[in-house]
Design an enzyme around this catalytic site. Structure first.
Site, PDB file in Angstrom:
ATOM      1  N   SER A  91       0.840  -1.209   0.000  1.00 55.81           N
ATOM      2  CA  SER A  91       0.000   0.000   0.000  1.00 55.81           C
ATOM      3  C   SER A  91       0.868   1.250   0.000  1.00 55.81           C
ATOM      4  CB  SER A  91      -0.968   0.011   1.182  1.00 55.81           C
ATOM      5  OG  SER A  91      -1.951  -0.957   0.980  1.00 55.81           O
ATOM      6  N   HIS A  92       1.809   1.277  -0.887  1.00 49.03           N
ATOM      7  CA  HIS A  92       2.630   2.460  -1.090  1.00 49.03           C
ATOM      8  C   HIS A  92       3.286   2.368  -2.477  1.00 49.03           C
ATOM      9  CE1 HIS A  92       5.704  -0.318   0.749  1.00 49.03           C
ATOM     10  NE2 HIS A  92       6.337   0.062  -0.341  1.00 49.03           N
ATOM     11  N   ALA A  93       3.920   3.455  -2.871  1.00 49.22           N
ATOM     12  CA  ALA A  93       4.709   3.467  -4.112  1.00 49.22           C
ATOM     13  C   ALA A  93       6.092   3.993  -3.775  1.00 49.22           C
ATOM     14  CB  ALA A  93       4.045   4.362  -5.154  1.00 49.22           C
ATOM     15  N   ARG A 136       1.808  -0.544  -5.022  1.00 44.41           N
ATOM     16  CA  ARG A 136       1.731  -1.997  -4.908  1.00 44.41           C
ATOM     17  C   ARG A 136       0.994  -2.429  -3.642  1.00 44.41           C
ATOM     18  NH1 ARG A 136       7.167  -1.964  -4.232  1.00 44.41           N
ATOM     19  NH2 ARG A 136       6.943  -0.342  -5.802  1.00 44.41           N
TER      20      ARG A 136
END
Ligand code: TYD
Length: 148
Positions: A63-65, A110
């Site tokens: 839950s980040h890029a 992702r």
């Protein structure tokens, strides 16, 4: 920097040495044109390795890029799903083979989920840990993707 999309992110087949009697061995190495056999060679040099394990059933990670980081994600044991999002398209990959890796280019949101029991998610990364390379807010990610 060029913005990649989810179709630039692919499963990479890694070098696998099989022995009927003694199991398997997979090699991943930094690129070196003098020794590269092709299959085991990474498209970037590894500066950091980390791995996720003991993820409780039903829990999600990610839950980040990352703005600039390239990664190769490998299911060293067990299985899990990785969903990549470039702000326009999403693509989902099921990882369950220690001799395959998902090459994640910079700028992908992702989500990692559906971890099997005993799953080990090994990540080879192109840079050392830098908190400022993370985008953890989805709206900020969309803004980042829409920047020139
Ligand atoms: P994070 O990247 O948020 O994990 P995930 O996306 O898999 O849920 O990292 C979790 C914690 O670990 C966070 O506090 C930062 C720390 N961390 C490091 O100190 N170094 C690293 O190389 C990584 C990947 C994380």
């Amino acid at each position: 920097m060029a913005k990649y999309n989810v179709f630039d992110c692919t499963m990479v087949e890694l070098d696998k040495h099989h022995s009927d009697r003694k199991g398997n061995l997979t090699v991943v190495e930094n690129g070196d044109s003098s020794t590269a056999s092709g299959q085991g060679t990474l498209p970037f040099d590894v500066k950091r390795v980390y791995y996720l394990y003991d993820v409780p059933g039903g829990e999600n990670r990610g839950s980040h890029a990352h703005r600039d980081l390239s990664q190769l994600i490998i299911a060293a044991s067990g299985s899990f799903r990785v969903t990549l999002d470039d702000g326009k398209c999403k693509r989902s990959f099921f990882l369950n083979r220690p001799y395959q890796g998902l090459y994640v280019k910079p700028g992908m949101w992702r989500d990692l989920e559906d971890f099997s029991s005993g799953a080990v998610c090994m990540v080879l990364a192109s840079e050392v840990y830098q908190a400022e390379d993370y985008i953890r807010d989805y709206d900020e990610f969309i803004k980042f993707r829409n920047e020139e």
